[in-house]
Design a protein around this motif. Structure first.
Motif, PDB file in Angstrom:
ATOM      1  N   GLU A  22       0.832  -1.206   0.000  1.00  0.00           N
ATOM      2  CA  GLU A  22       0.000   0.000   0.000  1.00  0.00           C
ATOM      3  C   GLU A  22       0.869   1.261   0.000  1.00  0.00           C
ATOM      4  N   GLU A  23       1.915   1.262   0.815  1.00  0.00           N
ATOM      5  CA  GLU A  23       2.820   2.405   0.867  1.00  0.00           C
ATOM      6  C   GLU A  23       3.552   2.572  -0.468  1.00  0.00           C
ATOM      7  N   LEU A  24       3.936   1.448  -1.075  1.00  0.00           N
ATOM      8  CA  LEU A  24       4.639   1.521  -2.350  1.00  0.00           C
ATOM      9  C   LEU A  24       3.765   2.148  -3.425  1.00  0.00           C
ATOM     10  N   ALA A  25       2.532   1.744  -3.515  1.00  0.00           N
ATOM     11  CA  ALA A  25       1.613   2.314  -4.512  1.00  0.00           C
ATOM     12  C   ALA A  25       1.389   3.796  -4.247  1.00  0.00           C
ATOM     13  N   ASP A  26       1.222   4.150  -2.973  1.00  0.00           N
ATOM     14  CA  ASP A  26       0.986   5.563  -2.628  1.00  0.00           C
ATOM     15  C   ASP A  26       2.186   6.443  -2.973  1.00  0.00           C
ATOM     16  N   ARG A  27       3.384   5.868  -2.980  1.00  0.00           N
ATOM     17  CA  ARG A  27       4.577   6.659  -3.293  1.00  0.00           C
ATOM     18  C   ARG A  27       4.881   6.692  -4.799  1.00  0.00           C
ATOM     19  N   LEU A  28       4.421   5.707  -5.520  1.00  0.00           N
ATOM     20  CA  LEU A  28       4.662   5.686  -6.956  1.00  0.00           C
ATOM     21  C   LEU A  28       3.788   6.707  -7.692  1.00  0.00           C
ATOM     22  N   THR A 155      15.315  19.128 -27.872  1.00  0.00           N
ATOM     23  CA  THR A 155      14.811  19.035 -26.497  1.00  0.00           C
ATOM     24  C   THR A 155      13.485  18.291 -26.400  1.00  0.00           C
ATOM     25  N   LEU A 156      12.707  18.301 -27.466  1.00  0.00           N
ATOM     26  CA  LEU A 156      11.380  17.679 -27.426  1.00  0.00           C
ATOM     27  C   LEU A 156      11.419  16.209 -27.011  1.00  0.00           C
ATOM     28  N   PRO A 157      12.400  15.420 -27.460  1.00  0.00           N
ATOM     29  CA  PRO A 157      12.439  14.024 -26.995  1.00  0.00           C
ATOM     30  C   PRO A 157      12.548  13.901 -25.478  1.00  0.00           C
ATOM     31  N   ALA A 158      13.188  14.877 -24.838  1.00  0.00           N
ATOM     32  CA  ALA A 158      13.303  14.821 -23.377  1.00  0.00           C
ATOM     33  C   ALA A 158      11.933  14.945 -22.727  1.00  0.00           C
ATOM     34  N   ALA A 159      11.100  15.853 -23.253  1.00  0.00           N
ATOM     35  CA  ALA A 159       9.742  15.991 -22.718  1.00  0.00           C
ATOM     36  C   ALA A 159       8.948  14.710 -22.927  1.00  0.00           C
ATOM     37  N   GLN A 160       9.122  14.089 -24.074  1.00  0.00           N
ATOM     38  CA  GLN A 160       8.427  12.826 -24.344  1.00  0.00           C
ATOM     39  C   GLN A 160       8.960  11.711 -23.452  1.00  0.00           C
ATOM     40  N   GLU A 161      10.248  11.792 -23.140  1.00  0.00           N
ATOM     41  CA  GLU A 161      10.845  10.793 -22.247  1.00  0.00           C
ATOM     42  C   GLU A 161      10.210  10.869 -20.862  1.00  0.00           C
ATOM     43  N   GLY A 162       9.933  12.100 -20.417  1.00  0.00           N
ATOM     44  CA  GLY A 162       9.284  12.253 -19.119  1.00  0.00           C
ATOM     45  C   GLY A 162       7.908  11.622 -19.094  1.00  0.00           C
ATOM     46  N   LEU A 163       7.148  11.798 -20.172  1.00  0.00           N
ATOM     47  CA  LEU A 163       5.813  11.196 -20.243  1.00  0.00           C
ATOM     48  C   LEU A 163       5.905   9.670 -20.288  1.00  0.00           C
ATOM     49  N   ALA A 164       6.908   9.163 -21.011  1.00  0.00           N
ATOM     50  CA  ALA A 164       7.097   7.702 -21.051  1.00  0.00           C
ATOM     51  C   ALA A 164       7.439   7.176 -19.666  1.00  0.00           C
ATOM     52  N   LEU A 165       8.268   7.917 -18.923  1.00  0.00           N
ATOM     53  CA  LEU A 165       8.612   7.529 -17.560  1.00  0.00           C
ATOM     54  C   LEU A 165       7.369   7.510 -16.682  1.00  0.00           C
ATOM     55  N   ALA A 166       6.529   8.517 -16.824  1.00  0.00           N
ATOM     56  CA  ALA A 166       5.289   8.570 -16.044  1.00  0.00           C
ATOM     57  C   ALA A 166       4.412   7.361 -16.351  1.00  0.00           C
ATOM     58  N   GLY A 167       4.388   6.967 -17.611  1.00  0.00           N
ATOM     59  CA  GLY A 167       3.595   5.791 -17.974  1.00  0.00           C
ATOM     60  C   GLY A 167       4.130   4.519 -17.334  1.00  0.00           C
ATOM     61  N   ARG A 168       5.442   4.366 -17.302  1.00  0.00           N
ATOM     62  CA  ARG A 168       6.044   3.184 -16.682  1.00  0.00           C
ATOM     63  C   ARG A 168       5.760   3.146 -15.187  1.00  0.00           C
ATOM     64  N   SER A 170       3.239   4.626 -13.596  1.00  0.00           N
ATOM     65  CA  SER A 170       1.808   4.388 -13.399  1.00  0.00           C
ATOM     66  C   SER A 170       1.469   2.912 -13.595  1.00  0.00           C
ATOM     67  N   ALA A 171       2.102   2.295 -14.591  1.00  0.00           N
ATOM     68  CA  ALA A 171       1.857   0.871 -14.827  1.00  0.00           C
ATOM     69  C   ALA A 171       2.308   0.040 -13.637  1.00  0.00           C
ATOM     70  N   ARG A 177      -0.987  -2.248  -6.842  1.00  0.00           N
ATOM     71  CA  ARG A 177      -2.339  -2.229  -6.252  1.00  0.00           C
ATOM     72  C   ARG A 177      -3.055  -3.555  -6.531  1.00  0.00           C
ATOM     73  N   ALA A 178      -2.759  -4.141  -7.688  1.00  0.00           N
ATOM     74  CA  ALA A 178      -3.397  -5.427  -8.004  1.00  0.00           C
ATOM     75  C   ALA A 178      -2.915  -6.539  -7.079  1.00  0.00           C
ATOM     76  N   GLU A 179      -1.729  -6.362  -6.483  1.00  0.00           N
ATOM     77  CA  GLU A 179      -1.194  -7.359  -5.559  1.00  0.00           C
ATOM     78  C   GLU A 179      -1.934  -7.363  -4.228  1.00  0.00           C
ATOM     79  N   GLY A 180      -2.674  -6.284  -3.951  1.00  0.00           N
ATOM     80  CA  GLY A 180      -3.431  -6.215  -2.709  1.00  0.00           C
ATOM     81  C   GLY A 180      -2.626  -5.626  -1.569  1.00  0.00           C
ATOM     82  N   ARG A 181      -2.732  -6.222  -0.387  1.00  0.00           N
ATOM     83  CA  ARG A 181      -2.040  -5.718   0.797  1.00  0.00           C
ATOM     84  C   ARG A 181      -0.919  -6.677   1.205  1.00  0.00           C
ATOM     85  N   GLY A 182      -0.127  -6.211   2.175  1.00  0.00           N
ATOM     86  CA  GLY A 182       0.910  -7.083   2.686  1.00  0.00           C
ATOM     87  C   GLY A 182       2.299  -6.602   2.320  1.00  0.00           C
TER      88      GLY A 182
END
Length: 285
Positions: A22-28, A155-168, A170-171, A177-182
């Motif tokens: 739960e803490e890990l998901a909240d920090r990601l 510089t534009l690829p750097a901005a896109q890199e940030g969005l790709a990082l956010a996607g990773r 979030s995934a 969260r799918a793992e539940g608790r523990g």
């Protein structure tokens, strides 16, 4: 020296220090939001640095130059006309009310012709100066636009890199969260730790990119203002030079008109006196 936050900040926000799923998901989730935020800010900076070169902006620069040149021309021409009128009024005051109307009628056409001549020559010089200054302004703008295009492309690829990082991130948060608790499984913890380290390096680099592009955007704004003012200065300098060149001839023409007008008035006065004297008896001559 880099700034260091209190230890509790990392204790509560670093995914590598999460005690359970739960803490890990909240920090990601906030970490993903940071990646989105820096990417968005970087894209905004790129948009801002490129704004002076959007379609229609160069034409607006030339229109602004033309407008300011017309204002400068109107001001100078107005001063010349005002000086000419003031000289005319002084001349009319010298000859007196009796001759003022006749003198005004005699001088008005020549003064108007002289004013038109001066205005035409000043207008021609101003137009030529505007064309030269506009060409230089557009050339400078084009050179800077190409430089900025390279900056944006790099510089534009750097901005896109940030969005790709956010996607990773979030995934991974969704997977946690799918793992539940523990407790956090070792494999998931290793994955989160590697991703957090990658995020630290990437976000630091993107923040640096953002600050660098911001500095470039400020430099571009300053450069464009300087180019505009240099163009206006070139036009006003050419106008001042034209005035200096035309002034001696203009003054000579006005002086000649004044001399001829006064001579005409003197001749009229002499004729009037002669006529009056001719009617008087010889005993009073």
């Amino acid at each position: 020296m880099p700034h260091v936050f209190p230890d509790w900040v990392a204790e509560l926000t670093d995914p590598r220090r999460a005690g359970n799923l739960e803490e890990l998901a909240d920090r990601l989730v906030p970490l993903a939001e940071r990646a989105v935020d820096v990417s968005r800010r970087l894209q905004e900076q790129l948009t801002e640095v490129n704004a002076p070169f959007e379609p229609g902006r160069p034409r607006a620069l030339v229109d602004g130059l033309q407008r300011r040149a017309e204002e400068a021309f109107a001001e100078v021409n107005g001063e010349i006309e005002s000086t000419t009128r003031a000289r005319m009024e002084r001349l009319l005051t010298r000859v007196g009310a009796r001759d003022a109307a006749a003198l005004r009628a005699a001088l008005a056409p020549e003064l108007s012709a002289q004013r038109r001549l001066v205005a035409e020559r000043l207008g021609t010089r101003t137009g030529e100066a505007v064309q030269e200054a506009a060409k230089l302004l557009l050339d400078r703008t084009g050179l800077l636009a190409r430089s900025v295009a390279g900056l944006v492309t790099g510089t534009l690829p750097a901005a896109q890199e940030g969005l790709a990082l956010a996607g990773r991130i979030s995934a991974l948060a969704g997977k946690v969260r799918a793992e539940g608790r523990g407790p956090v499984p070792a494999e998931l913890r290793a994955h989160a730790a590697a991703l957090a380290s990658d995020a630290d390096a990437t976000l630091a680099r993107l923040e640096l990119e953002w600050s660098v592009v911001g500095a470039h955007a400020a430099a571009v704004r300053s450069a464009m203002r300087a180019a505009e003012e240099a163009a206006v200065s070139a036009v006003t300098s050419a106008l001042a030079e034209a005035v200096a060149e035309l002034a001696p001839a203009h003054i000579r023409v006005l002086a000649d008109l004044e001399h001829r007008a006064l001579a005409r008035c003197d001749a009229v006065d002499s004729a009037a006196k002669s006529a009056t004297t001719g009617d008087l008896p010889e005993s009073i001559l």
